[in-house]
Design a protein around this motif. Sequence first.
Motif, PDB file in Angstrom:
ATOM      1  N   LEU A  10    -124.311  79.417  20.967  1.00 32.29           N
ATOM      2  CA  LEU A  10    -123.796  79.640  20.136  1.00 32.29           C
ATOM      3  C   LEU A  10    -123.735  80.599  19.446  1.00 32.29           C
ATOM      4  CD1 LEU A  10    -125.598  78.328  16.929  1.00 32.29           C
ATOM      5  CD2 LEU A  10    -128.000  79.376  18.564  1.00 32.29           C
ATOM      6  N   GLN A  12    -122.674  83.726  16.002  1.00 31.66           N
ATOM      7  CA  GLN A  12    -123.170  83.784  14.635  1.00 31.66           C
ATOM      8  C   GLN A  12    -121.757  84.218  13.805  1.00 31.66           C
ATOM      9  OE1 GLN A  12    -125.266  87.670  13.371  1.00 31.66           O
ATOM     10  NE2 GLN A  12    -126.933  86.098  13.793  1.00 31.66           N
ATOM     11  N   ALA A  13    -121.816  83.861  12.905  1.00 33.39           N
ATOM     12  CA  ALA A  13    -119.995  83.550  12.204  1.00 33.39           C
ATOM     13  C   ALA A  13    -119.167  85.154  13.204  1.00 33.39           C
ATOM     14  CB  ALA A  13    -120.392  83.299  11.021  1.00 33.39           C
ATOM     15  N   PRO A  88    -118.417  78.093  11.132  1.00 29.07           N
ATOM     16  CA  PRO A  88    -118.433  77.207  11.447  1.00 29.07           C
ATOM     17  C   PRO A  88    -117.992  76.185  11.433  1.00 29.07           C
ATOM     18  CG  PRO A  88    -120.164  78.532   9.692  1.00 29.07           C
ATOM     19  CD  PRO A  88    -118.879  79.230   9.596  1.00 29.07           C
ATOM     20  N   THR A  91    -117.364  74.374  14.942  1.00 35.87           N
ATOM     21  CA  THR A  91    -118.130  73.782  15.673  1.00 35.87           C
ATOM     22  C   THR A  91    -118.177  72.976  16.189  1.00 35.87           C
ATOM     23  OG1 THR A  91    -120.168  74.913  14.235  1.00 35.87           O
ATOM     24  CG2 THR A  91    -120.809  72.779  15.970  1.00 35.87           C
ATOM     25  N   THR A 112    -121.322  76.041  19.005  1.00 35.54           N
ATOM     26  CA  THR A 112    -121.817  75.978  17.990  1.00 35.54           C
ATOM     27  C   THR A 112    -122.367  77.714  17.059  1.00 35.54           C
ATOM     28  OG1 THR A 112    -123.432  74.453  18.686  1.00 35.54           O
ATOM     29  CG2 THR A 112    -124.356  75.851  16.503  1.00 35.54           C
ATOM     30  N   VAL A 113    -121.300  77.399  15.692  1.00 33.35           N
ATOM     31  CA  VAL A 113    -121.672  78.545  14.302  1.00 33.35           C
ATOM     32  C   VAL A 113    -122.575  78.192  13.813  1.00 33.35           C
ATOM     33  CG1 VAL A 113    -119.608  79.942  13.965  1.00 33.35           C
ATOM     34  CG2 VAL A 113    -118.846  78.806  15.852  1.00 33.35           C
ATOM     35  N   SER A 114    -122.767  79.519  13.540  1.00 39.13           N
ATOM     36  CA  SER A 114    -124.140  79.347  13.333  1.00 39.13           C
ATOM     37  C   SER A 114    -123.618  80.420  11.972  1.00 39.13           C
ATOM     38  CB  SER A 114    -125.595  79.700  13.365  1.00 39.13           C
ATOM     39  OG  SER A 114    -125.330  81.121  13.782  1.00 39.13           O
ATOM     40  N   SER A 115    -124.265  80.589  10.080  1.00 39.26           N
ATOM     41  CA  SER A 115    -123.908  81.444   9.180  1.00 39.26           C
ATOM     42  C   SER A 115    -124.342  81.976   9.155  1.00 39.26           C
ATOM     43  CB  SER A 115    -123.497  80.330   8.040  1.00 39.26           C
ATOM     44  OG  SER A 115    -124.734  79.685   7.681  1.00 39.26           O
TER      45      SER A 115
END
Length: 115
Positions: A10, A12-13, A88, A91, A112-115
């Motif tokens: 995981l 972050q963007a 994101p 992902t 998984t790339v979170s915004s």
Amino acid sequence: VQLQASGGGLVQAGGSLRLSCTQSGSANIFRMNYMGWYRQAPGKERELVASITRVGDTDYATSVKGRFTISRDDSRKRMDLLMNSLTPEDTGVYYCAARGVRDYWGQGTQVTVSS
């Protein structure tokens, strides 16, 4: 399992990840010319992200050009995918593969790339 993908997680963007693909077993997979990384996003078909030949010719999906770098070290039986400036849309489950007369696929690693 002949190919093993690792390095997902995981992030972050805007962040980075390095995926690695290594070989187990006795098959001469890294003598195969065409190797690559594929990904499958939720609800979508698996797509080619990047490929590399034994002489180092590379090809990238338009969406990752300039952000991702594929490399391979046949002596170490390892192929990497360096992913920078992740979004994101990156992902998905990432698979490494060697394709030829016979195809070999790794088991996949989740990115998984979170915004």
